[in-house]
Design a protein around this motif. Structure first.
Motif, PDB file in Angstrom:
ATOM      1  N   UNK A  89       0.831  -1.208   0.000  1.00 26.43           N
ATOM      2  CA  UNK A  89       0.000   0.000   0.000  1.00 26.43           C
ATOM      3  C   UNK A  89       0.867   1.260   0.000  1.00 26.43           C
ATOM      4  N   UNK A  90       1.918   1.244   0.798  1.00 31.38           N
ATOM      5  CA  UNK A  90       2.798   2.413   0.850  1.00 31.38           C
ATOM      6  C   UNK A  90       3.510   2.605  -0.477  1.00 31.38           C
ATOM      7  N   UNK A  91       3.980   1.503  -1.073  1.00 31.67           N
ATOM      8  CA  UNK A  91       4.627   1.609  -2.379  1.00 31.67           C
ATOM      9  C   UNK A  91       3.703   2.201  -3.426  1.00 31.67           C
ATOM     10  N   UNK A  92       2.448   1.774  -3.411  1.00 27.71           N
ATOM     11  CA  UNK A  92       1.475   2.315  -4.364  1.00 27.71           C
ATOM     12  C   UNK A  92       1.207   3.788  -4.094  1.00 27.71           C
ATOM     13  N   UNK A 105       3.059  12.059   2.952  1.00 31.53           N
ATOM     14  CA  UNK A 105       2.021  12.166   3.959  1.00 31.53           C
ATOM     15  C   UNK A 105       1.057  10.986   3.877  1.00 31.53           C
ATOM     16  N   UNK A 106       0.702  10.603   2.661  1.00 31.60           N
ATOM     17  CA  UNK A 106      -0.171   9.437   2.485  1.00 31.60           C
ATOM     18  C   UNK A 106       0.502   8.173   3.007  1.00 31.60           C
ATOM     19  N   UNK A 107       1.798   8.038   2.762  1.00 29.72           N
ATOM     20  CA  UNK A 107       2.537   6.869   3.246  1.00 29.72           C
ATOM     21  C   UNK A 107       2.549   6.830   4.771  1.00 29.72           C
ATOM     22  N   UNK A 108       2.790   7.966   5.416  1.00 25.55           N
ATOM     23  CA  UNK A 108       2.819   8.029   6.881  1.00 25.55           C
ATOM     24  C   UNK A 108       1.435   7.736   7.451  1.00 25.55           C
ATOM     25  N   UNK A 109       0.391   8.247   6.799  1.00 22.94           N
ATOM     26  CA  UNK A 109      -0.982   7.954   7.239  1.00 22.94           C
ATOM     27  C   UNK A 109      -1.256   6.454   7.196  1.00 22.94           C
ATOM     28  N   UNK A 228      10.142  -4.111   9.469  1.00 27.01           N
ATOM     29  CA  UNK A 228       9.160  -3.466   8.596  1.00 27.01           C
ATOM     30  C   UNK A 228       9.497  -2.000   8.401  1.00 27.01           C
ATOM     31  N   UNK A 229       9.870  -1.308   9.476  1.00 25.28           N
ATOM     32  CA  UNK A 229      10.175   0.112   9.366  1.00 25.28           C
ATOM     33  C   UNK A 229      11.398   0.341   8.478  1.00 25.28           C
ATOM     34  N   UNK A 230      12.369  -0.551   8.547  1.00 28.48           N
ATOM     35  CA  UNK A 230      13.540  -0.443   7.664  1.00 28.48           C
ATOM     36  C   UNK A 230      13.123  -0.596   6.195  1.00 28.48           C
ATOM     37  N   UNK A 231      12.239  -1.544   5.926  1.00 31.77           N
ATOM     38  CA  UNK A 231      11.770  -1.734   4.555  1.00 31.77           C
ATOM     39  C   UNK A 231      10.998  -0.509   4.071  1.00 31.77           C
ATOM     40  N   UNK A 235      11.811   2.196   0.931  1.00 28.83           N
ATOM     41  CA  UNK A 235      10.854   2.634  -0.079  1.00 28.83           C
ATOM     42  C   UNK A 235      10.788   4.158  -0.156  1.00 28.83           C
ATOM     43  N   UNK A 236      10.703   4.783   0.989  1.00 25.39           N
ATOM     44  CA  UNK A 236      10.583   6.240   1.032  1.00 25.39           C
ATOM     45  C   UNK A 236      11.874   6.898   0.553  1.00 25.39           C
ATOM     46  N   UNK A 237      13.010   6.332   0.927  1.00 25.28           N
ATOM     47  CA  UNK A 237      14.286   6.887   0.457  1.00 25.28           C
ATOM     48  C   UNK A 237      14.366   6.855  -1.066  1.00 25.28           C
ATOM     49  N   UNK A 238      13.934   5.754  -1.657  1.00 24.87           N
ATOM     50  CA  UNK A 238      13.941   5.665  -3.115  1.00 24.87           C
ATOM     51  C   UNK A 238      13.003   6.699  -3.726  1.00 24.87           C
ATOM     52  N   UNK A 239      11.837   6.904  -3.101  1.00 26.58           N
ATOM     53  CA  UNK A 239      10.890   7.905  -3.610  1.00 26.58           C
ATOM     54  C   UNK A 239      11.473   9.308  -3.515  1.00 26.58           C
ATOM     55  N   UNK A 240      12.132   9.606  -2.395  1.00 20.80           N
ATOM     56  CA  UNK A 240      12.746  10.933  -2.228  1.00 20.80           C
ATOM     57  C   UNK A 240      13.846  11.149  -3.258  1.00 20.80           C
ATOM     58  N   UNK A 241      14.661  10.133  -3.456  1.00 19.60           N
ATOM     59  CA  UNK A 241      15.757  10.261  -4.420  1.00 19.60           C
ATOM     60  C   UNK A 241      15.221  10.379  -5.840  1.00 19.60           C
ATOM     61  N   UNK A 242      14.205   9.576  -6.164  1.00 17.67           N
ATOM     62  CA  UNK A 242      13.604   9.695  -7.502  1.00 17.67           C
ATOM     63  C   UNK A 242      13.014  11.082  -7.714  1.00 17.67           C
ATOM     64  N   UNK A 243      12.386  11.619  -6.682  1.00 14.37           N
ATOM     65  CA  UNK A 243      11.829  12.967  -6.796  1.00 14.37           C
ATOM     66  C   UNK A 243      12.947  13.992  -6.972  1.00 14.37           C
ATOM     67  N   UNK A 244      14.045  13.811  -6.240  1.00 15.90           N
ATOM     68  CA  UNK A 244      15.179  14.732  -6.386  1.00 15.90           C
ATOM     69  C   UNK A 244      15.730  14.687  -7.800  1.00 15.90           C
TER      70      UNK A 244
END
Length: 287
Positions: A89-92, A105-109, A228-231, A235-244
């Motif tokens: 769900x977070x990946x999506x 924000x959606x991922x954290x929610x 789980x939190x590491x995984x 995911x979030x790190x990859x999203x941040x880097x892709x956005x950068x």
């Protein structure tokens, strides 16, 4: 002694055979009774063994032990399934939104809701400038989540995680020596129990931290929560880097377009100047 006649001998043999035949049912009945008695004794002995207090307690203990094993196995399976669903769900969500802030924000929610934790936060940093660049929070007691300065975060678990580049599992009910006294006081004041913090890292570069928090009366976290939190952090790190990278490419494209527009403008001005000079020269020669 006079010899017996053949007829007398046959009579004796016949009476003996009849006596043997008459005696056989009695022996068979006796054998049957003996067998029944033996089986009855065995059954009574088996019942005594089965229902003996020690044997019964042993049996009950084994049943309880096996039941507990099955319960734990089912709980682990359900937890693994939940964690897989959270990751999916977070990946999506990270791909669904165009803006990075909305996606995070959606991922954290989702993390706060699906893991049923009291609070979840994701904080991004500029370590070189010692600045907090992003603060995302979700959960039931978001009012207790304070937007603190970089230095205070650096003196708490987030700072320890970023320095050590490893997750922190902090149980409830004791003062964590990785936190400064001021941070420990704020932790108590904001009703924090168990905490897990994981670094958000991409190719060795620390980008921030993701944190889940429970109230003091809620459960402690375990290693499965850490994994789980590491995984999720990956995911979030990859999203941040892709956005950068996307923003960098978009800025580069925009810069190229601006440069091209400036060149075209300069070329047009040169052509106009050349045309004016040509016209002036022709007028001069015609006179």
């Amino acid at each position: 002694m006079p010899k017996q006649s053949r007829l007398e001998q046959e009579n004796i043999d016949s009476r003996a055979h009849t006596a043997v035949q008459e005696a056989q049912p009695d022996r068979a009945g006796a054998d049957l009774c003996a067998s029944e008695a033996r089986y009855r004794l065995l059954a009574e002995h088996a019942a005594d063994v089965i229902w003996a207090p020690d044997a019964q307690q042993t049996l009950e203990a084994r049943v309880a032990e096996r039941t507990e094993e099955l319960t734990l196995a089912n709980a682990r399976m359900e937890q693994a399934l939940l964690h897989a669903q959270v990751l999916q769900r977070v990946g999506a969500a990270l791909l669904e939104f165009e803006g990075l802030d909305d996606a995070i924000q959606q991922a954290v929610d989702l993390v706060a809701a699906m893991l049923d934790v009291d609070r979840a936060t994701l904080i991004t940093f500029d370590l070189a400038q010692r600045l907090v660049t992003g603060f995302h929070v979700s959960g039931q007691l978001t009012v207790d989540v304070t937007h603190v300065a970089f230095d205070e975060l650096w003196d708490g678990l987030s700072g320890w995680v970023l320095r050590e580049m490893m997750p922190a599992l902090s149980p409830k009910g004791f003062r964590d020596p990785r936190e400064s006294p001021a941070v420990q006081q704020r932790r108590a004041a904001t009703h924090c129990g168990a905490i897990v913090v994981a670094p958000v890292v991409f190719k060795g570069k620390a980008l921030g931290t993701i944190t889940i928090i429970n109230k003091p009366e809620q459960r402690d976290f375990d290693q499965q929560d850490v994994n789980l939190l590491l995984a999720l952090a990956n995911q979030i790190a990859a999203a941040i880097e892709n956005n950068r990278l996307y923003l960098a490419m978009a800025a580069e494209v925009q810069e190229r377009r601006r440069t091209e527009a400036e060149l075209q403008q300069a070329y047009a001005e040169v052509e106009q100047t050349a045309a004016e000079l040509d016209s002036a020269l022709k007028n001069t020669l015609s006179h």
